[in-house]
Structure formats: C-alpha cells, structure tokens
Design an enzyme around this catalytic site. Structure first.
Site, PDB file in Angstrom:
ATOM      1  CE  LYS A 101      13.023  12.312  -2.037  1.00 48.99           C
ATOM      2  NZ  LYS A 101      12.796  11.120  -1.201  1.00 48.99           N
ATOM      3  N   GLY A 121      17.005   5.396  -3.496  1.00 46.66           N
ATOM      4  CA  GLY A 121      16.581   4.127  -2.919  1.00 46.66           C
ATOM      5  C   GLY A 121      17.352   3.686  -1.685  1.00 46.66           C
ATOM      6  CG  MET A 161      18.499   6.901   3.613  1.00 45.90           C
ATOM      7  SD  MET A 161      18.854   8.513   4.241  1.00 45.90           S
ATOM      8  CE  MET A 161      18.573   9.513   2.828  1.00 45.90           C
ATOM      9  CB  SER A 182      58.906  15.466 -12.246  1.00 45.03           C
ATOM     10  OG  SER A 182      57.756  14.713 -12.530  1.00 45.03           O
ATOM     11  CE1 TYR A 206      55.192  17.292 -16.187  1.00 46.34           C
ATOM     12  CE2 TYR A 206      56.314  19.411 -16.125  1.00 46.34           C
ATOM     13  CZ  TYR A 206      56.345  18.028 -16.013  1.00 46.34           C
ATOM     14  OH  TYR A 206      57.509  17.392 -15.728  1.00 46.34           O
TER      15      TYR A 206
HETATM   16  P1  ADP Z   1      13.115   7.792  -2.966  1.00 49.73           P
HETATM   17  O1  ADP Z   1      13.999   8.854  -2.413  1.00 49.73           O
HETATM   18  O2  ADP Z   1      13.525   6.434  -2.634  1.00 49.73           O
HETATM   19  O3  ADP Z   1      12.829   8.021  -4.416  1.00 49.73           O
HETATM   20  P2  ADP Z   1      10.625   9.078  -2.396  1.00 49.73           P
HETATM   21  O4  ADP Z   1      10.511   9.825  -1.131  1.00 49.73           O
HETATM   22  O5  ADP Z   1      10.861   9.862  -3.612  1.00 49.73           O
HETATM   23  O6  ADP Z   1      11.712   7.953  -2.212  1.00 49.73           O
HETATM   24  O7  ADP Z   1       9.303   8.251  -2.556  1.00 49.73           O
HETATM   25  C1  ADP Z   1       9.182   7.248  -3.508  1.00 49.73           C
HETATM   26  C2  ADP Z   1       7.923   7.387  -4.295  1.00 49.73           C
HETATM   27  O8  ADP Z   1       6.799   7.396  -3.470  1.00 49.73           O
HETATM   28  C3  ADP Z   1       7.832   8.662  -5.094  1.00 49.73           C
HETATM   29  O9  ADP Z   1       8.491   8.560  -6.291  1.00 49.73           O
HETATM   30  C4  ADP Z   1       6.339   8.772  -5.303  1.00 49.73           C
HETATM   31  O10 ADP Z   1       5.953   8.005  -6.422  1.00 49.73           O
HETATM   32  C5  ADP Z   1       5.786   8.156  -4.064  1.00 49.73           C
HETATM   33  N1  ADP Z   1       5.352   9.230  -3.166  1.00 49.73           N
HETATM   34  C6  ADP Z   1       6.047   9.825  -2.186  1.00 49.73           C
HETATM   35  N2  ADP Z   1       5.333  10.784  -1.603  1.00 49.73           N
HETATM   36  C7  ADP Z   1       4.139  10.822  -2.242  1.00 49.73           C
HETATM   37  C8  ADP Z   1       2.975  11.608  -2.120  1.00 49.73           C
HETATM   38  N3  ADP Z   1       2.892  12.568  -1.213  1.00 49.73           N
HETATM   39  N4  ADP Z   1       1.958  11.354  -2.949  1.00 49.73           N
HETATM   40  C9  ADP Z   1       2.059  10.372  -3.872  1.00 49.73           C
HETATM   41  N5  ADP Z   1       3.116   9.598  -4.038  1.00 49.73           N
HETATM   42  C10 ADP Z   1       4.160   9.808  -3.227  1.00 49.73           C
HETATM   43 MG    MG Z   2      12.197   9.648  -5.167  1.00 45.63          MG
END
Ligand code: ADP
Ligand code: MG
Ligand code: MG
Length: 908
Positions: free
Chosen positions: A27, A106, A108, A796, A883
């Site tokens: 990310k 989802g 963490m 084999s 193979y």
């Molecule tokens: P996951 O890894 O479970 O997808 P994320 O860290 O991507 O968790 O966060 C989940 C959601 O939270 C993101 O898809 C976004 O919609 C929202 N989110 C996270 N950070 C921000 C931010 N800085 N501004 C707006 N929405 C956020």
């Molecule tokens: Mg996300």
C-alpha cells in the site's frame, strides 16, 4: 546516519516508490508511486516494515529515532494539506492503515478520522460547514478506535458488540434504517454513549490527545500483524510471518461530506471473467469501509456513476487508464470522491479468477501492453488456476429443467465463475468442522455477508452465497482469490441464522438442504442442478464444441501455445487406459510417464487372484498364461493411443494381498469360482499379511522372488509392441522396474525383461527400440544412483514413495497430524502435495547428479503426484529433469508451470 524509518508521500514528491514494497509494504509503495506519477493522493507517510520487525524483536518497543522522524513527516503533511493536526480551528485528520508486502485484504486493522476530540469536532463542524458530517466522523472514529486500539471488538463475531448494539438501539429509537439518517443530536448522544461504554469496559477515558491517538493506532496496526486471522491468511497464501507490516498515516479525505461525495472500490477490468472496463462499487455520502462492509448495498460504477457524478467518473476513467498503462496490469483501486474531486487511496494488482487471469493476460498482449513472456508470469496466472477453466459448468438443459421445476430462487451478482452445488451451511465454523471430518463434503456457505473471520469456512466450502455486498465485497474478493464459485448481493435472500433457514418469497430452505450456484450468471437454485463439462473440455475432449465457438477455449489455446514455446521441460501423463491416454494427449501430453499395470489387473481380477493363490510354479504359470493376452491387449491399446509417443510401463508394484478379498463371504465366492477350498484362500491371505505393507514384499521384490510374473509382463509388453509396429504405428516402450534400492535388484529384473524381448523379437520377426529403467523411490536408490545408472537407461522419481520413505511418514496415516503440523508452522505445506525441496529434493538432486555422472544423457523424469503441482514442477526444471508426468487434467497446469520455470530461470 540514522536509519530512515519514515517515508513521506504526497504532492508529487514522495520519498519512496513502487519498487520498495518490501520496505514500505504494498500500500505504502503504491501510494508513493501514484503520487510520483502525478495522481491525486492525500499526503501522508509510511512507517517501514523494519519498524514492525524491530517492534516484535524488542518487546514491542519502537526504535528511539522513530518519534522525531514521525513528527517531521507529520509537519510535511500539514504543510501540503494546509491544515494542522490537533488544530482548534481547521484540524487535519489522518487515517492509520496497515500495509504488508503482499496485500492481505481486510486481515489487519485501519483507523480513520484520527485527531478528533470534543474541541476539534466543533472546529471541523465549523470549517466544513457541516455539523452532521463532523459528528458522523467522530462517531465512527470513537467506534473504530475503541474496536481496534482499545480492544472493544468482541473476540467472536457471535458475541455481542457493544457499539453495534448501541447503534442499533439508537436507530431503532429514531425510527431510521441507516446510520446516515441519524441526526446531529443523535450522533452526539452516540459518541457520549460509546465513550461511556469504553470507560466502563477499560476503566480509562477515551484519549483526547491527537498525538496519543496516532501512536495508539500505530501500535494497534503493528499488533494486528500477529492476530489469528492474519496468521491463517499468511499460512494459506504462503506469506512468511517475518515480513511484517508497514503503517501508513495519511491525511483524511471525506466521502461523507454530502451527496457530491462518495467512497468506492473498483477493478479496472472485471476480476471474475476479465471483461474490459471498470467493475466496482460506490456509495454516495459514505466513508471507507462502508462500501465493502455490506451494510448498504452499493451501486455499480459501470452502471450509474457516469450519470450520477459525470465529472468524477471521467476523472476516474482517465486515472484507470493511466494506472493500467503504468503498472501494465489490471488494478484494484480504492478511492474517495470529496466534493466532486477524486482522491486515490490505494492501488494494487487485482486478484482475479483463473478465467479472468487468462483473458486479461491474453488481452493485454493483444493490446500491446505486455509481451507473451510477461503474460506467462505466475503472478498473472498462477498455474493452478487454469484448473478453473476445466471444471464443470451448469448444463443449459439442466437449468431450464430446474426453472420449470420452480427451483430458481433468485439472482445475485456473479462474483466467482463456475458451477457449484452443496448443502447449505450458515456458519463458517460449522463448514470448517464438517470439512475436517470429511474433506469430500459438498457445502455452500450461505451468509448475509462474510468477514475476514470466515476465511477458514470459505476455504472449506464449494461455493459462497451472500445476501449483501457487491462485486467488491469481502466475499467476492476472497472467492475470486480462492477460485471459488461465488454469488453475492442476492438481496432477496432472507437468512435467519437462529432458525437456520433461508427464505426467498414463499420458498424455504433449511440448513443441510442442497442449493446450486451459477457463478457465471448469479443464479441461485434450490436443489442440485445438472452440470456439464467446461468449454475447454467440450472442445478438447468431447468435441461437442468447435474451437471457434468458444472464446474461452481460444484464449486458453493461445496461452498454451506460448507456454509450449518457452518451456524446455517435457510433460507426460500418468495413464493406464487408452481413453485416458488420448485425453491426456488432447491436453498436450507428450508421452506416458507412468502406466500402472496393476490397474489393468482389476479388470481380470479372478485370473489374477488365481495367480496369487497358486501354491507352486506350474499352477502360477498356468494362471499367468491366462493373464498374458489381457495384458497384451491393454498395452497394444495404449501404444495405439499414443501413436509413437514414449510409454513408460511400470512392472507390478503393490503387495499382493491388496488384490485378495478379506471377508469370509467374498472369499467363499472366490473359492467357488476358481475351484479351490476356501481354507486355502484364508490361509494365503494370512500368509501374505504384513504389518507394514508399504515397506514389505512389493515392487521389484515381487518380480525377483517370482520372475515368472516379470517375464509374463515383459512378454505382454513386447508382443503388443511388435503387433502395433506391424500395423505401421511407431512404438516406444520404456519398461520401468519399481522400488529398486540395490543395483543387483535392477540387474536381476533387467535380465528377465531383455530375455523376453529377444525371444519375442525372434518369434515375431519384428524389432522395437525399447528402454529398461527404474523408479527412484527409496533413499538408497538416490545414494547409489551412479551404480544403478550403470545399468538403468532412465530414471523416474516416484516421489510419493520417496517422500514416504525419506520422511518416514506414511501417506495412509499422516492425516492424523498433518493439519496440526500445518497450522503450527511445523511444515510449510503438505509434503505429499508439494515436494519437500530441502529434504526429498536434496535426495533428488543427488540422484540426478550421481546418475548423470555415470550416464551423462540419462533421461530423468518424475511420476509422483507432485508432477502436476506448480512449485514442484518448477523445482524439477531447476534440478534438470527431462520431463514431469501427471494426471491428464493437470497436464495444462504442468505445461504452464514448466514455461514459468523456464522464464524465471532465464531471468536469473
Ligand atoms: P484495508 O487494507 O483493509 O483495505 P485500508 O487501509 O485500505 O484498509 O482502509 C480501508 C478504507 O478506509 C479505504 O479503502 C478508504 O476507503 C478508507 N480510508 C483509509 N484512509 C483514508 C483516508 N486517508 N481518507 C479517506 N478514506 C480513507
Ligand atoms: Mg484497502
Ligand atoms: Mg511407488
């Protein structure tokens, strides 16, 4: 210089890039990259995975230099966003997000709206001119922070969740369905009630200091790396626990500021079938997880966004194109629209089904975005996923009959292609239990929505059906990745967990009833619907479809042609019957790597039993004379089917008692049939009894003690070969001696085989080229492979037995502990599925090296189950085998895996 632990991003000036996913997590690296290529990303910073490693190595302490680096980065974010964190007039809010190297959707935790307290909420209300929004954000923040950081979330999902209860109560009292309908004063009350619940559970006040809030969230994200569901996920997908997660702290943008705001998730192409064009979900006036949580059913981007928010749609569309061009792959994005402007919050290469993987790879080559070699990458198409293209689908006639029968229940969103039927199961835990008790059980997991806790149950089910959530819901995402049939958002379903029933209109189904899911169309049927073979099978095997009628087949064929062009490893099949052999050839098999002759005996089991029961040589030879023509016929059939391709025939291998009846009734029946007293049978059965038959009188040990058996089999092979050659068909028999450990064993059997060959050639006046070789399936054979190769013309690897004998672990008995071993990280995976490379693999390397030191061109293959498992195929390529041989349906998978191995080796 002090270690750099914090990387800023935003405003086109990031410290990091996409190349740094090990350090920044997927990310973080992609937020930096998107910012670098000029896409709109809210500013933020990434705390590296090294900090996570440090944290766990140092009793959950941070490196001393971290705090100052965080302060410095936060100041930069404040500057970019033009707001101050904790400010009492225009406060900056941030989110705190996890992010491992490989995405773990989802698994963490994330906390949004950090920085709110009783003062800043008022400031936010003022600066945004939207009091409802400010209090909605605060309400969400206290809830998330309470759950994630303060441990308010119940251990089990079935336990009462204090926040959800308070929220439900409030909505009920207000007479509204969604939290977006609550008023400001109701939200204010909720915040106070949430805080009180926290105080009463934890004994402490909710932290109001924004700085303290950030550090609490950072700690919770690092802590979530080791939570149970994250560990299960990592085991399932082979992600090492040592990698650690990064933490991303990022300025908040808001999708809940009004009706010109939205939050969304999307794939730049459909992840189920690979159809080009956006595929995703959005919710107007909502925040973050709302869209995937399945609370409100979201809208489809491709259907309505262009109409509802034309400017945002256009922006999103151009961003999608930029991303695909930049990453050269389909992207899975998360975004927020704030007052009409699109903000990118995440991008990653999208997970996809096998169908989508093949289509997308082939399309991207056709669009000139990637090369053939790039299309073959295991990251784009995990070889195993080809399996999905070979699985049965529902038969149209069967579906029409079901519709007539009033079995059609409803239609949801088609999220995971394929056909599946099974018994309804409402709880993931139950599904897992049932599956562990009986791995063949057919279950459909039916839920209102799924959450990461349901992962194990989803693995156990054949298909997944949910009532809520869209194409990007958790259920859809995870099924896509697992290759499970999945239908989501079937909103007509009325699921009652308590009563364990499912209602659609007046139709009622109970737990345990059969239900069928069509993952191509989203249709849901009561009962079982008839299936038919997949398009690829219809074209290749049944010839009931022409290639030009099936685009799915055409893309498959294109990909397979690329794979064949790039692989060097041969692919053969394990087959005992002409029909199987022909099918395997249609799948691309280049020969038979293992024909198990005992399977043929089961068709003539009485004569075979007579042979086993014989008390003396003349009686045994009389029985063998009866068997000879059957064997000859079977071999001739195989040779014809293979049309000149090599055919490796293994001589009799299993212990003889396996062929005799063990209960009295069947023994009496047999006695009558072949005219000997039943006592004689009972006696012979007990004579042949062994406590460890796997290590007993089997393999070449049979042929050595009873050479007449080997002689008969060899004669049958050569007579068949000469007969077929006379018909003008080329034949290449390879006679394989099983379970050799001593070269003397090999020489003993080789002599019998060659004598028969010479005799048959003299008798028929026809000569065929043939080889005599051996299975390498006991450690001793690897240790003395040079001696054995002095005589054997090919090897084999029988990795089933080699694994059993190397590990001292019986395939029949390891079920009792192997799951425990896997769950507790004692073994990385099941050694009978994927080659144990450091153990068994070392012996294989030794066998190859020693064997070729004696005979440099020694042909070497593998014929154990591992021959069709991608990681094992790659290993076989690496150690220089000629193979692999696998079951017919795995031949395409082995071809692709072999190409992937060759491409990877070339890169090195
Ligand atoms: P996951 O890894 O479970 O997808 P994320 O860290 O991507 O968790 O966060 C989940 C959601 O939270 C993101 O898809 C976004 O919609 C929202 N989110 C996270 N950070 C921000 C931010 N800085 N501004 C707006 N929405 C956020
Ligand atoms: Mg996300
Ligand atoms: Mg064996």
């Amino acid at each position: 210089m002090a270690t750099k632990y914090v990387y800023y991003f935003g405003d086109g000036k990031s410290d990091g890039s996409a190349k740094q996913r090990e350090l920044l997590g997927g990310k973080g690296a992609n937020l930096a990259e998107m910012s670098n290529i000029g896409l709109p990303v809210p500013a933020g910073f990434t705390i590296t995975t090294e900090v996570c490693t440090y944290y766990y190595a140092n009793n959950r302490q941070y490196p001393p230099e971290l705090a100052a680096q965080v302060d410095e980065a936060m100041a930069k974010v404040e500057k970019t966003m033009g707001k101050k964190f904790g400010d009492s007039s225009d406060p900056l809010l941030v989110s705190c997000r996890s992010g491992a190297r490989d995405s773990m959707p989802g698994m963490m935790d994330t906390v949004l709206n950090i920085g709110l307290n009783d003062t800043t909420v008022e400031a936010l209300a003022k600066s945004s001119g939207n009091e409802r929004f400010a209090w909605d954000s605060y309400r969400r923040f206290v809830q998330m922070y309470g759950d994630v950081v303060l441990g308010m979330k119940p251990e089990k999902k079935t336990d009462a969740d204090p926040f959800e209860e308070l929220l439900e109560k409030k909505k009920h009292a207000a007479g509204v369905e969604f939290d977006s309908d609550l008023s400001v004063s109701q939200l204010k009350e909720l915040v106070a009630e949430f805080k009180a619940a926290i105080k009463s559970r934890t004994g402490s006040d909710f932290p109001s200091d924004p700085k303290q809030q950030v550090w609490g969230a950072v700690g919770a994200v690092f802590g979530s790396w080791m939570n149970d569901r994250a560990m299960v996920y990592r085991r399932t997908y082979g992600i090492p626990h040592e990698w650690g997660t990064a933490v991303n702290v990022q300025a908040m943008v808001f999708g809940n500021l009004g009706d010109d705001c939205a939050t969304g998730v999307a794939l730049t192409r459909d992840g189920a079938l690979g159809v080009p064009g956006y595929c995703g979900d959005y919710l107007i006036n909502a925040q973050g997880e709302d869209v995937v949580a399945g609370i409100r059913t979201p809208k489809r981007i491709e259907e309505t966004l262009a109409k509802e928010m034309p400017k945002a749609y256009e922006e999103l569309d151009s961003i999608g194109k930029i991303l695909e061009n930049h990453y050269k792959d389909v992207q899975d994005i998360e975004f927020t629209v704030q007052k009409g402007k699109v903000w990118m919050l995440q991008t990653r290469n999208a997970k996809r089904t096998g169908f989508a993987a093949v289509r997308i790879a082939v399309d991207l080559v056709d669009e000139g975005k990637i090369t053939e070699i790039e299309a073959l990458s295991p990251k784009r198409i995990p070889a195993d996923d080809l399996n999905q293209l070979l699985q049965p689908v529902f038969d149209l006639a069967g579906k029409q009959a079901a519709v007539k029968n009033d079995q059609l229940l409803t239609k949801g969103i088609n999220a995971g292609p394929g056909a599946a039927y099974g018994q309804i199961c409402f709880h993931a835990d139950d599904a897992e239990k049932k599956f562990l008790a009986n791995p063949a059980v057919e279950l459909i997991l039916v839920r209102r929505e799924t959450t990461p806790e349901d992962l194990r149950g989803m693995k156990a089910a054949k298909g997944i059906l949910t009532a809520f959530g869209g194409a990007s819901s958790h259920a859809a995402l995870v099924s896509r990745q697992m290759g499970k049939v999945c239908v989501v958002g079937a909103s007509e379903l009325n699921i009652d967990y308590e009563a364990a029933t499912l209602k659609v209109g007046s139709k009622l189904l109970k737990e345990g009833d059969y239900i069928s899911l069509d993952g191509f169309t989203g249709e849901v049927f009561a009962g079982k619907v008839q299936t038919k073979p997949s398009e690829v099978i219809q074209v290749l095997i049944h010839k009931t479809m022409k290639p030009e009628e099936s685009p799915v087949y055409q893309r498959f064929a294109k990909l397979m042609a690329w794979a064949d062009k790039h692989r060097t490893l041969g692919v053969r099949t394990n087959a005992d019957e002409p029909k199987q052999a022909k099918e395997a050839v249609s799948f691309g098999a280049e020969g038979i790597g293992l024909c198990r002759t005992e399977h043929m005996f089961f068709d003539h089991v009485d004569e075979f039993r007579e042979m086993i029961l014989a008390d003396d040589l003349p009686t045994r030879e009389r029985a063998l004379v009866k068997l000879l023509p059957f064997q000859r016929g079977d071999f001739a059939g195989l040779f014809r089917a293979m049309e000149g391709r090599p055919v490796t025939i293994r001589l009799l291998d299993p212990p003889l008692h396996e062929f005799l009846p063990h209960d009295h009734a069947s023994q009496s029946l047999l006695a009558e049939k072949i005219g000997i007293p039943v006592e004689a049978i009972t006696r012979r059965v007990s004579e042949l009894h062994e406590s460890n038959p796997m290590l007993g009188h089997r393999g070449c040990r049979l042929g050595i003690v009873m050479p007449e058996i080997t002689a008969m089999q060899a004669r049958a092979i050569f007579e068949a070969a000469c007969e077929v050659k006379k018909e003008g068909i080329d034949v290449k028999p390879e006679v394989m001696i099983p379970l050799v450990g001593y070269v003397t064993e090999f020489k003993n059997q080789e002599k019998v085989v060659r004598e028969q060959a010479e005799k048959v050639f003299a008798e028929t006046g026809v000569k065929v080229d043939y080889l005599v070789g051996t299975m390498i399936e006991v450690p001793r054979a690897c240790a003395v492979a040079d001696q054995i190769a002095g005589s054997a013309e090919f090897f084999s690897f029988g990795t089933n037995d080699l694994t059993q004998t190397t590990l001292g672990m019986s395939r029949d008995d390891y079920g009792g502990f192997i799951n425990y071993y896997k769950e507790n990280d004692i073994v990385p995976n099941d050694p009978f599925q994927a080659i144990d490379q450091s153990g068994v693999g070392t012996l294989m390397r030794m066998g190859v090296e020693k064997g070729r030191s004696q005979r440099s061109k020694l042909k070497i293959g593998i014929c154990g189950e591992h021959g069709g498992e991608p990681s094992s195929v790659v290993f076989c390529h690496e150690i220089g085998l000629d193979y692999v041989s696998c079951s017919p349906f795995r031949v395409p998978i082995a071809r692709l895996a072999a190409a992937q191995a060759a491409v990877a080796a070339q890169k090195k």
